[in-house]
Motif scaffolding. Structure first.
Motif, mmCIF file in Angstrom:
data_model
loop_
_atom_site.group_PDB
_atom_site.id
_atom_site.type_symbol
_atom_site.label_atom_id
_atom_site.label_comp_id
_atom_site.label_asym_id
_atom_site.label_seq_id
_atom_site.Cartn_x
_atom_site.Cartn_y
_atom_site.Cartn_z
ATOM 1 N N GLY A 101 0.820 -1.194 0.000
ATOM 2 C CA GLY A 101 0.000 0.000 0.000
ATOM 3 C C GLY A 101 0.858 1.249 0.000
ATOM 4 O O GLY A 101 2.094 1.188 -0.016
ATOM 5 N N PRO A 102 0.254 2.387 0.016
ATOM 6 C CA PRO A 102 0.986 3.644 -0.080
ATOM 7 C C PRO A 102 1.674 4.000 1.238
ATOM 8 O O PRO A 102 1.367 3.458 2.295
ATOM 9 C CB PRO A 102 -0.112 4.650 -0.425
ATOM 10 N N ARG A 103 2.597 4.919 1.121
ATOM 11 C CA ARG A 103 3.230 5.504 2.305
ATOM 12 C C ARG A 103 2.378 6.691 2.745
ATOM 13 O O ARG A 103 2.014 7.545 1.924
ATOM 14 C CB ARG A 103 4.644 5.958 1.961
ATOM 15 N N VAL B 111 -1.836 3.808 -5.427
ATOM 16 C CA VAL B 111 -1.393 5.070 -4.839
ATOM 17 C C VAL B 111 -0.038 4.839 -4.180
ATOM 18 O O VAL B 111 0.150 3.870 -3.430
ATOM 19 C CB VAL B 111 -2.415 5.595 -3.802
ATOM 20 N N LEU B 112 0.905 5.722 -4.494
ATOM 21 C CA LEU B 112 2.231 5.631 -3.877
ATOM 22 C C LEU B 112 2.283 6.317 -2.517
ATOM 23 O O LEU B 112 2.881 5.811 -1.569
ATOM 24 C CB LEU B 112 3.291 6.255 -4.797
ATOM 25 N N VAL C 87 -3.402 14.959 -0.483
ATOM 26 C CA VAL C 87 -2.778 14.847 -1.800
ATOM 27 C C VAL C 87 -2.406 13.386 -2.026
ATOM 28 O O VAL C 87 -1.754 12.765 -1.178
ATOM 29 C CB VAL C 87 -1.526 15.743 -1.905
ATOM 30 N N LEU C 88 -2.808 12.858 -3.174
ATOM 31 C CA LEU C 88 -2.501 11.476 -3.544
ATOM 32 C C LEU C 88 -1.479 11.460 -4.670
ATOM 33 O O LEU C 88 -1.631 12.178 -5.662
ATOM 34 C CB LEU C 88 -3.763 10.734 -3.977
#
Length: 302
Positions: free
Chosen positions: A233-235, A264-265, A276-277
């Motif tokens: 998953g994202p950070r 999503v990063l 913010v994505l």
């Protein structure tokens, strides 16, 4: 005619005795009635005599040495009595590993007289052990030295520049991870100053509990804020102020829209007014393709 002359007796020849005391006696009586003089005579003179005798006795070095030997012998005879000897040590409240470390730190050679034990100094030595939060030492009946330990509870693993440490909930170091390899299941945090914000990290780990094994740990950024690192998953970049509320908001979005399962990063929450994505390259490519497709269809319809 004969004249008769009467003879006087010696009592008749002497003058009558004056009942008043003499001047010397009067002064002596007046002096005796003075409280200061009576105190000096009753206390001062004996004290002066005793002090003089002690001073005369102490003027001989041989007398001083004999007195010191007598006092030392008396003290030894009291200290060596069985009721004052300590023959064993018990340790309560510590794990077996920590108990052995405490024994090695104290290194007492039993039996020992209780008069030779400096309990305050021994307590300070025990509390110098990282895993010990607080220690209490006392001598019990039966010749037992009881050591009661309040052990620091391992709460997290801290990856620092100088090594990997197990720390408690307050960020205090308990032991190197290599010394406690069975503790690898603890949550992990890293970064300079992470131990100084351990209470905040504990709150974040508690909120992130629904993530389960996806949660890899927390990273302290610039000694002022946290990043949440997920295995899949994202950070998540948390703000410096109120990071717990920000993380709760992200988890609520995940429950509603499966945010953390998308391409999503990063989920950037550093700006408290917006989220913010940052998408993955594949998601960006797909988004551009979909946008171009929409524009093409719009032109054709137009």
């Amino acid at each position: 005619m004969r004249t008769l002359i009467a003879r006087r007796t010696p009592a008749q020849n002497s003058a009558p005795r004056d009942p008043a005391p003499s001047r010397l006696t009067y002064r002596a009586q007046r002096l005796w009635l003075t409280p200061l003089f009576r105190s000096l005579l009753r206390v001062g003179v004996p004290a002066f005599v005793i002090a003089g005798g002690l001073g005369l006795y102490a003027s001989d070095p041989g007398n001083i040495q004999r007195l010191q030997d007598s006092v030392a012998e008396m003290r030894r005879s009291i200290e060596d009595r069985p009721e004052f000897r300590v023959t064993l040590m018990s340790i309560e409240g510590a794990t077996p590993v920590l108990a052995e470390e405490v024994r090695a730190t104290l290194a007492l050679d039993f039996p020992v007289s209780s008069f030779d034990l400096d309990l305050l100094r021994l307590r300070d030595r025990v509390e110098e052990i990282r895993a010990v939060e607080r220690a209490e030492l006392r001598v019990r009946a039966g010749g037992e030295l009881a050591v009661t330990i309040t052990e620091r509870r391992p709460a997290m693993i801290w990856q620092a520049r100088e090594g990997v440490w197990i720390v408690d909930a307050g960020g205090e170091r308990v032991a190197p991870l290599m010394a406690r390899p069975q503790m690898t299941h603890l949550p992990v945090m890293s970064g300079d100053g992470a131990n100084l914000a351990a209470d905040e990290a504990m709150a974040l780990f508690d909120v992130a509990r629904p993530l389960g094994e996806r949660l890899r740990g927390l990273v302290r950024m610039g000694e002022r804020r946290w990043d949440v690192v997920l295995a899949e998953g994202p950070r998540i970049l948390l703000p410096a102020e109120d990071p717990v509320t920000a993380l709760e908001r992200v988890l609520a979005l995940h429950d509603a829209q499966e945010l953390l399962d998308r391409d999503v990063l990063r989920v950037d929450l550093r700006d408290g007014e917006r989220t913010v994505l940052q998408l993955t390259p594949q998601a960006l490519t797909e988004l551009r393709r979909m946008r171009e497709l929409d524009e093409t269809m719009g032109e054709q319809n137009g």
